[in-house]
Scaffold this active site. Structure first.
Site, PDB file in Angstrom:
ATOM      1  N   GLY A  11      12.421 -32.397  14.047  1.00 16.52           N
ATOM      2  CA  GLY A  11      12.281 -31.426  15.243  1.00 16.52           C
ATOM      3  C   GLY A  11      13.534 -31.140  15.879  1.00 16.52           C
ATOM      4  CG  PHE A  12      14.808 -28.181  19.607  1.00 19.32           C
ATOM      5  CD1 PHE A  12      16.102 -28.306  19.487  1.00 19.32           C
ATOM      6  CD2 PHE A  12      14.347 -27.698  21.109  1.00 19.32           C
ATOM      7  CE1 PHE A  12      16.935 -27.493  20.420  1.00 19.32           C
ATOM      8  CE2 PHE A  12      15.300 -27.333  22.050  1.00 19.32           C
ATOM      9  CZ  PHE A  12      16.873 -27.178  21.839  1.00 19.32           C
ATOM     10  CB  ILE A  13      13.988 -33.031  21.186  1.00 21.33           C
ATOM     11  CG1 ILE A  13      13.813 -31.958  22.230  1.00 21.33           C
ATOM     12  CG2 ILE A  13      14.635 -34.260  22.076  1.00 21.33           C
ATOM     13  CD1 ILE A  13      12.738 -31.983  23.040  1.00 21.33           C
ATOM     14  CE1 TYR A 153       2.902 -30.987  24.337  1.00 23.38           C
ATOM     15  CE2 TYR A 153       3.031 -29.873  26.416  1.00 23.38           C
ATOM     16  CZ  TYR A 153       3.884 -30.649  25.249  1.00 23.38           C
ATOM     17  OH  TYR A 153       5.204 -31.066  25.283  1.00 23.38           O
ATOM     18  CE  LYS A 157       4.039 -34.784  24.236  1.00 26.60           C
ATOM     19  NZ  LYS A 157       4.753 -35.616  23.367  1.00 26.60           N
TER      20      LYS A 157
END
Length: 337
Positions: A11-13, A153, A157
């Site tokens: 993934g991106f991070i 979402y 979290k």
């Protein structure tokens, strides 16, 4: 050599964090499901770059597959775990909420079980600025209540934060949750605003600007974000012996080695100014399609990053125009546009 298990390295991070840790001499094992929420080829290419490093290894698997996750974790025996894998995207959670329960609740529980069983030195897990929900006092601080999430979402979290606190309390497991604020930069996700805007402007397609552009975001450049995570890895929370030990402004729990930390640029940028900066960088005007506020969205986010600075001596500082220029350079090179 310190060993870190990172979930979500395709993934991106996760990709950027793994690259940073490898450059500092860490051994990293990545765990990623390679789901098709967006183009899997982008994920595969991120992993391919990481696999060029001899200190990186990876497993493809879903977080929900606890047997595989246990097997991989036992074999690698990490000192720390950084849990970044999740079903991302505020808007997609309106269409497919079950994916968020499976990945973000069940998957995160499996990661916490691994951390508890292996007694890792520190478990760090990604949260989001979206947990602040309907809060309107800004900048957002970690010690304020966050009980009004507006999407599934964000709710998953916040549930992760609560689950992690209980594990920190019950098992004396040091946990740091970091709340991200609108992350952007090279190798970003195609569903993120900067990626979509740049792609559309270059192709002469209109861009959708919600709430008629009257929105503000605390845009955080990816290199700043992962530097913050790296420094927080060494800021291991310790259960205080009394409430009096907790410094004002610290989110440290009075009953657990648990802390929540914002990672943001501490700079509220108007969406229209963001679009102006993209146009200036591309040398081309956008075709603007102004729209009403989207369901579940919030008009503004803005981080108070004083706790991050107090714990690490670091504060994100890349301005939006510089960050956009870095992204555009990568995007043009990657797609040949």
């Amino acid at each position: 050599m310190r060993k870190v298990l990172i979930t979500g390295t395709a993934g991106f991070i996760g990709f950027h964090l793994a690259r940073l840790l490898l450059s500092e001499g860490f051994r990293v094992h990545g765990y990623d499901g390679m789901t098709d929420y967006y183009d899997v080829r982008l994920k595969q290419e991120r992993h391919a770059l990481l696999l060029q490093h001899e200190a990186f290894s990876a497993t493809e698997g879903l977080l929900e597959d606890h047997a595989l996750l246990d097997e991989v974790s036992d074999r690698f025996a990490p000192d720390m775990i950084v849990h970044l894998a999740a079903q991302a995207g505020v808007r997609y959670s309106l269409e497919n909420p079950r994916a968020y329960i499976d990945s973000n609740i069940v998957g995160t529980f499996n990661v916490m079980e691994v951390a508890r069983r292996l007694r890792v030195r520190h478990l760090l897990m990604a949260s989001t600025s979206s947990v602040y929900g309907a809060n309107d006092e800004m900048p957002f601080t970690e010690t304020e209540k966050a009980d009004t999430q507006l999407t599934i979402y964000a709710a998953t979290k916040k549930a992760n934060e609560n689950m992690a606190h209980s594990y920190a309390h019950l098992w004396n497991l040091p946990v740091t949750m970091f709340r991200f604020f609108t992350v952007y930069g090279p190798w970003g996700r195609p569903d993120l605003a900067l990626y979509k805007f740049v792609d559309a402007v270059l192709d002469d397609r209109p861009i959708d600007i919600y709430n008629n552009g009257d929105m503000y975001r605390d845009f955080t450049y990816i290199d700043d974000l992962v530097r913050g995570i790296r420094l927080l890895m060494d800021a291991i929370p310790v259960r205080p012996s009394s409430k009096e030990e907790i410094v004002a402004g610290d989110s440290l729990s009075p009953v657990a080695p648990f802390r929540v930390v914002n990672i943001g640029n501490s700079d509220k940028v108007r969406l229209l100014d963001f679009v102006d900066a993209i146009e200036a960088c591309l040398g081309k005007k956008a075709i603007r399609n102004y729209m009403e506020m989207q369901k579940g969205d919030v008009p503004a986010t803005w981080a108070n990053a004083e706790l991050l600075q107090r714990l690490t001596g670091y504060r994100p500082q890349t301005d939006v125009r510089t960050g956009i220029a870095h992204f555009v350079r990568w995007f043009r090179d990657y797609y040949g546009k």
